[in-house]
Design a protein around this motif. Structure first.
Motif, PDB file in Angstrom:
ATOM      1  N   ASP A  25       0.947  -1.154   0.077  1.00  0.00           N
ATOM      2  CA  ASP A  25       0.020   0.254   0.003  1.00  0.00           C
ATOM      3  C   ASP A  25       0.824   1.223  -0.046  1.00  0.00           C
ATOM      4  OD1 ASP A  25       0.910  -0.199   2.708  1.00  0.00           O
ATOM      5  OD2 ASP A  25      -0.874   0.310   3.467  1.00  0.00           O
ATOM      6  N   THR A  26       2.037   1.115  -0.196  1.00  0.00           N
ATOM      7  CA  THR A  26       3.246   2.280  -0.262  1.00  0.00           C
ATOM      8  C   THR A  26       3.762   2.351  -1.700  1.00  0.00           C
ATOM      9  OG1 THR A  26       4.686   0.897   0.617  1.00  0.00           O
ATOM     10  CG2 THR A  26       3.480   2.294   2.273  1.00  0.00           C
ATOM     11  N   TRP A  27       4.039   3.496  -2.067  1.00  0.00           N
ATOM     12  CA  TRP A  27       4.816   3.647  -3.170  1.00  0.00           C
ATOM     13  C   TRP A  27       6.447   3.887  -2.609  1.00  0.00           C
ATOM     14  CZ3 TRP A  27       6.559   8.628  -3.429  1.00  0.00           C
ATOM     15  CH2 TRP A  27       5.850   9.748  -3.008  1.00  0.00           C
ATOM     16  N   LEU A  28       7.578   3.564  -3.645  1.00  0.00           N
ATOM     17  CA  LEU A  28       8.614   3.796  -3.511  1.00  0.00           C
ATOM     18  C   LEU A  28       9.436   4.818  -3.781  1.00  0.00           C
ATOM     19  CD1 LEU A  28       9.728  -0.206  -3.631  1.00  0.00           C
ATOM     20  CD2 LEU A  28       9.202   1.079  -1.527  1.00  0.00           C
ATOM     21  N   MET A  29      10.137   5.639  -3.125  1.00  0.00           N
ATOM     22  CA  MET A  29      11.142   6.748  -3.572  1.00  0.00           C
ATOM     23  C   MET A  29      11.879   6.950  -2.518  1.00  0.00           C
ATOM     24  SD  MET A  29      10.139  10.542  -4.742  1.00  0.00           S
ATOM     25  CE  MET A  29      10.750  11.762  -3.621  1.00  0.00           C
ATOM     26  N   VAL A  30      13.231   6.973  -2.949  1.00  0.00           N
ATOM     27  CA  VAL A  30      14.343   6.974  -2.125  1.00  0.00           C
ATOM     28  C   VAL A  30      14.693   8.216  -1.517  1.00  0.00           C
ATOM     29  CG1 VAL A  30      16.862   6.348  -1.895  1.00  0.00           C
ATOM     30  CG2 VAL A  30      15.346   5.198  -3.565  1.00  0.00           C
ATOM     31  N   GLY A  31      14.634   8.528  -0.203  1.00  0.00           N
ATOM     32  CA  GLY A  31      14.904   9.812   0.312  1.00  0.00           C
ATOM     33  C   GLY A  31      15.871  10.647  -0.053  1.00  0.00           C
ATOM     34  N   SER A  32      17.169   9.867  -0.505  1.00  0.00           N
ATOM     35  CA  SER A  32      18.206  10.638  -1.017  1.00  0.00           C
ATOM     36  C   SER A  32      18.126  11.301  -2.482  1.00  0.00           C
ATOM     37  CB  SER A  32      19.456   9.624  -1.249  1.00  0.00           C
ATOM     38  OG  SER A  32      19.029   8.562  -2.232  1.00  0.00           O
ATOM     39  N   MET A  33      17.014  10.998  -2.924  1.00  0.00           N
ATOM     40  CA  MET A  33      16.646  11.891  -4.206  1.00  0.00           C
ATOM     41  C   MET A  33      16.428  13.301  -3.726  1.00  0.00           C
ATOM     42  SD  MET A  33      17.022  10.169  -6.746  1.00  0.00           S
ATOM     43  CE  MET A  33      17.570   8.277  -6.228  1.00  0.00           C
ATOM     44  N   GLY A  34      15.799  13.657  -2.566  1.00  0.00           N
ATOM     45  CA  GLY A  34      15.870  15.011  -1.984  1.00  0.00           C
ATOM     46  C   GLY A  34      17.255  15.820  -2.144  1.00  0.00           C
ATOM     47  N   ALA A  35      18.452  15.207  -1.572  1.00  0.00           N
ATOM     48  CA  ALA A  35      19.834  15.464  -1.712  1.00  0.00           C
ATOM     49  C   ALA A  35      20.081  15.635  -2.979  1.00  0.00           C
ATOM     50  CB  ALA A  35      20.495  14.584  -0.648  1.00  0.00           C
ATOM     51  N   SER A  36      19.893  14.664  -3.925  1.00  0.00           N
ATOM     52  CA  SER A  36      20.258  14.747  -5.319  1.00  0.00           C
ATOM     53  C   SER A  36      19.588  15.917  -6.151  1.00  0.00           C
ATOM     54  CB  SER A  36      19.756  13.585  -5.965  1.00  0.00           C
ATOM     55  OG  SER A  36      20.677  12.510  -5.966  1.00  0.00           O
ATOM     56  N   ALA A  37      18.095  16.270  -5.726  1.00  0.00           N
ATOM     57  CA  ALA A  37      17.700  17.479  -6.215  1.00  0.00           C
ATOM     58  C   ALA A  37      18.392  19.048  -5.922  1.00  0.00           C
ATOM     59  CB  ALA A  37      16.047  17.386  -5.652  1.00  0.00           C
ATOM     60  N   VAL A  38      18.857  18.850  -4.605  1.00  0.00           N
ATOM     61  CA  VAL A  38      19.637  19.945  -4.281  1.00  0.00           C
ATOM     62  C   VAL A  38      20.988  20.183  -5.442  1.00  0.00           C
ATOM     63  CG1 VAL A  38      20.869  21.308  -2.463  1.00  0.00           C
ATOM     64  CG2 VAL A  38      18.912  20.122  -1.989  1.00  0.00           C
ATOM     65  N   TYR A 123      17.170  -1.500  -8.807  1.00  0.00           N
ATOM     66  CA  TYR A 123      16.348  -1.076 -10.038  1.00  0.00           C
ATOM     67  C   TYR A 123      15.060  -0.294  -9.628  1.00  0.00           C
ATOM     68  CZ  TYR A 123      19.594  -4.556 -11.903  1.00  0.00           C
ATOM     69  OH  TYR A 123      20.737  -5.351 -12.175  1.00  0.00           O
ATOM     70  N   LYS A 124      14.222  -0.908  -8.664  1.00  0.00           N
ATOM     71  CA  LYS A 124      13.196  -0.351  -8.294  1.00  0.00           C
ATOM     72  C   LYS A 124      13.224  -0.200  -6.745  1.00  0.00           C
ATOM     73  CE  LYS A 124      10.106  -3.179 -11.203  1.00  0.00           C
ATOM     74  NZ  LYS A 124       9.151  -4.099 -11.218  1.00  0.00           N
ATOM     75  N   PRO A 125      13.517   1.021  -6.352  1.00  0.00           N
ATOM     76  CA  PRO A 125      13.250   2.309  -7.035  1.00  0.00           C
ATOM     77  C   PRO A 125      14.366   3.047  -7.376  1.00  0.00           C
ATOM     78  CG  PRO A 125      13.356   2.374  -4.491  1.00  0.00           C
ATOM     79  CD  PRO A 125      13.573   1.011  -4.798  1.00  0.00           C
ATOM     80  N   VAL A 126      15.617   2.616  -6.878  1.00  0.00           N
ATOM     81  CA  VAL A 126      17.000   3.706  -7.083  1.00  0.00           C
ATOM     82  C   VAL A 126      17.040   4.101  -8.689  1.00  0.00           C
ATOM     83  CG1 VAL A 126      19.445   3.670  -6.755  1.00  0.00           C
ATOM     84  CG2 VAL A 126      18.008   3.007  -5.014  1.00  0.00           C
ATOM     85  N   MET A 127      17.226   2.933  -9.422  1.00  0.00           N
ATOM     86  CA  MET A 127      17.575   3.410 -10.770  1.00  0.00           C
ATOM     87  C   MET A 127      16.295   4.219 -11.568  1.00  0.00           C
ATOM     88  SD  MET A 127      18.516   1.007 -14.096  1.00  0.00           S
ATOM     89  CE  MET A 127      16.618   0.396 -14.564  1.00  0.00           C
ATOM     90  N   ILE A 128      15.082   3.953 -11.353  1.00  0.00           N
ATOM     91  CA  ILE A 128      14.017   4.504 -11.618  1.00  0.00           C
ATOM     92  C   ILE A 128      13.979   6.051 -11.298  1.00  0.00           C
ATOM     93  CG2 ILE A 128      11.608   4.863 -12.031  1.00  0.00           C
ATOM     94  CD1 ILE A 128      11.514   1.448 -12.042  1.00  0.00           C
TER      95      ILE A 128
END
Length: 171
Positions: A25-38, A123-128
């Motif tokens: 019931d959850t979707w996967l997004m790696v929290g480090s993408m926030g730091a990557s966005a910076v 692959y799922k979620p990091v690569m995507i």
């Protein structure tokens, strides 16, 4: 401008994740993408923000993190090993991306749902996630004349061609 780019990058990554990367019931997004966005939107010309660093750093760190989670039974030791070995691997692969350290840590400390994925976490979620935010980075940063991405495009635009001039005397 960096704020708008980070908004667009995280929004797109979250949307893709919610549509295609659901786990229960959850979707996967790696929290480090926030730091990557910076890095990708605030410092698009920096060495740590370039495409190989952003994608390679995330993927290598994910592999290292999953490997440590699987082979080192003590979580505290596995976490420390994951981050330190991810830094080492990124250094030798020439793709140092600081958020990769958080990705390696997430592979170890992310809980049962992440550890159940095993190497699928790469692959799922990091690569995507990494490819999605990178695609938005290409589009967003190239909308503006002074923000070419990757940095090699900026150098081509700001530096004149260094081809030798052929003068009449040379002929």
């Amino acid at each position: 401008m960096a704020s708008a780019g980070a908004f667009a990058g995280i929004l797109a990554t979250a949307w893709i994740s919610s549509r295609f990367l659901s786990y229960g019931d959850t979707w996967l997004m790696v929290g480090s993408m926030g730091a990557s966005a910076v890095l990708l939107f605030a410092v698009p010309h920096g060495q740590l923000s370039q495409p190989w660093a952003a994608t390679g750093g995330q993927l290598i760190s994910a592999v290292v993190g999953v490997t440590c989670a699987r082979w080192i039974p003590m979580p505290v030791l596995a976490a420390a090993a994951a981050v330190s070995l991810a830094v080492l691997a990124m250094h030798y692969a020439r793709c140092l991306h600081p958020p990769g350290g958080a990705t390696a840590l997430a592979a170890v400390m992310g809980g049962h749902s992440i550890q159940t994925l095993g190497y699928g976490f790469v692959y799922k979620p990091v690569m995507i996630n990494a490819l999605t935010i990178l695609a938005i980075t290409f589009v967003f940063n190239n909308l503006f004349g002074r923000r070419r991405y990757p940095a090699v495009l900026q150098r081509r635009i700001t530096q004149p061609s260094r081809r030798p001039q052929i003068d009449r005397e040379d002929i």
